[in-house]
Design an enzyme around this catalytic site. Structure first.
Site, PDB file in Angstrom:
ATOM      1  N   HIS A  71     -14.444 -52.510 110.473  1.00 44.60           N
ATOM      2  CA  HIS A  71     -15.392 -51.756 110.470  1.00 44.60           C
ATOM      3  C   HIS A  71     -16.274 -52.466 109.393  1.00 44.60           C
ATOM      4  O   HIS A  71     -15.897 -53.036 108.536  1.00 44.60           O
ATOM      5  CB  HIS A  71     -15.521 -50.220 109.997  1.00 44.60           C
ATOM      6  CG  HIS A  71     -16.739 -49.468 109.632  1.00 44.60           C
ATOM      7  ND1 HIS A  71     -17.458 -49.337 110.875  1.00 44.60           N
ATOM      8  CD2 HIS A  71     -17.229 -48.883 108.608  1.00 44.60           C
ATOM      9  CE1 HIS A  71     -18.704 -48.630 110.347  1.00 44.60           C
ATOM     10  NE2 HIS A  71     -18.368 -48.232 109.091  1.00 44.60           N
TER      11      HIS A  71
ATOM     12  N   CYS B 110     -20.767 -51.269 114.642  1.00 42.71           N
ATOM     13  CA  CYS B 110     -20.881 -51.271 113.354  1.00 42.71           C
ATOM     14  C   CYS B 110     -21.416 -52.714 112.809  1.00 42.71           C
ATOM     15  O   CYS B 110     -22.208 -52.932 112.077  1.00 42.71           O
ATOM     16  CB  CYS B 110     -19.580 -50.860 112.531  1.00 42.71           C
ATOM     17  SG  CYS B 110     -18.333 -52.094 112.840  1.00 42.71           S
TER      18      CYS B 110
ATOM     19  N   ASP C 135     -24.337 -46.378 105.575  1.00 43.11           N
ATOM     20  CA  ASP C 135     -23.522 -46.754 106.719  1.00 43.11           C
ATOM     21  C   ASP C 135     -24.623 -45.948 108.038  1.00 43.11           C
ATOM     22  O   ASP C 135     -24.423 -44.835 108.339  1.00 43.11           O
ATOM     23  CB  ASP C 135     -22.154 -45.985 106.833  1.00 43.11           C
ATOM     24  CG  ASP C 135     -21.386 -46.667 108.003  1.00 43.11           C
ATOM     25  OD1 ASP C 135     -21.556 -47.236 109.032  1.00 43.11           O
ATOM     26  OD2 ASP C 135     -20.006 -46.612 107.658  1.00 43.11           O
TER      27      ASP C 135
END
Length: 278
Positions: free
Chosen positions: A107, A70, A121
């Protein structure tokens, strides 16, 4: 990021430079990124450092044609979007694992402000294929499922964290405040070094395809297409070829798959009480 780096990044994901930094272009860029840059944690198991600077992320994702997790994928994509004229904010989140949330900022996701704010995302593996409305509290349909964002702590709570659900299951809890990329370094270090981190416990490389997804977990190749799922165990040569064929990643050796955790020792047997003396 200069013009040549922008062009190289766009070529990496197979996208044209958009004429306008608008929602339509954002949708195209996000889907292109998901289909070109794999979600992977190979660096951890190859002994490679994970460095959270724009220069290092571009070198890895664009020049070396690798993926990442991430912090790397959303960090790099944020740099591209910013260079294209989008207004981007880095957001921290806590990922939900089974019955508990992970540590703060485990994250990184993106807020992109257009006429309204959007959640973007490209660094969560199986997640939305398109931007999600950050201010919408109803169901949002996406090719990856039905998403819903709700305030943690009650409806309309001002400045509340947002619970992000996919098909009714909590994925992560998103903080509304923005951060700099450097703010994620301590948790990134923990994720890449701690034996308690799921990234050190498991090895994966996964990419969205036109009809499903392809994933290499260790040396097991998993392909999904619609409702079909196939799993194939590979030897070392086949696994290296799978990295090249499916993900465009050329390795000279396989990442070291983490060993299964040892079973805890059995508790000692209770002592047998001595017979009373007569």
């Amino acid at each position: 990021m200069d013009k040549s780096q922008v062009e190289a990044y766009l070529a990496r994901i197979g996208a044209e430079r958009p004429e306008h930094a608008d929602l339509a272009a954002l949708r195209v860029l996000q889907r292109a990124h998901l289909g070109a840059v794999p979600f992977e944690n190979l660096s951890i198991h190859l002994g490679e450092p994970v460095t959270l600077t724009e220069e290092a992320l571009l070198a890895k994702v664009v020049d070396r044609r690798r993926g990442g997790f991430c912090y790397e994928l959303n960090g790099a994509f944020a740099a591209l979007l910013t260079a294209l004229g989008y207004r981007v904010t880095l957001l921290g989140a806590r990922v939900f694992f089974g019955e508990r949330l992970g540590p703060p900022m485990d994250h990184l996701a993106l807020r992109v402000d257009l006429d309204e704010p959007w959640l973007v995302d490209v660094g969560f593996g199986r997640f939305s294929h398109a931007p999600l409305r950050l201010d919408e509290r109803g169901d949002q349909q996406d090719d990856a499922g039905v998403f819903r964002l709700s305030e943690h702590g009650g409806h309309g709570a001002r400045g509340a964290d947002l619970d992000v659900l996919q098909d009714g299951s909590l994925q992560y809890r998103l903080e509304p405040r923005g951060y700099a990329l450097a703010d994620f370094r301590p948790t990134c270090w923990w994720q890449t070094t701690s034996p308690e981190s799921h990234f050190t416990k498991w090895l994966t490389c996964s990419l969205l395809t036109e009809d499903g997804r392809v994933t290499l977990n260790g040396t097991r190749l998993i392909r999904t297409a619609g409702e079909e799922r196939t799993e194939t165990d590979l030897d070392e040569r086949e696994a290296l070829e799978a990295y090249r064929t499916w993900f465009g990643i050329t390795l000279d050796r396989l990442p070291v798959t983490p060993p299964a955790p040892a079973a805890p020792p059995a508790p000692p047997a209770p002592a047998t009480p001595a017979a009373p003396a007569e």
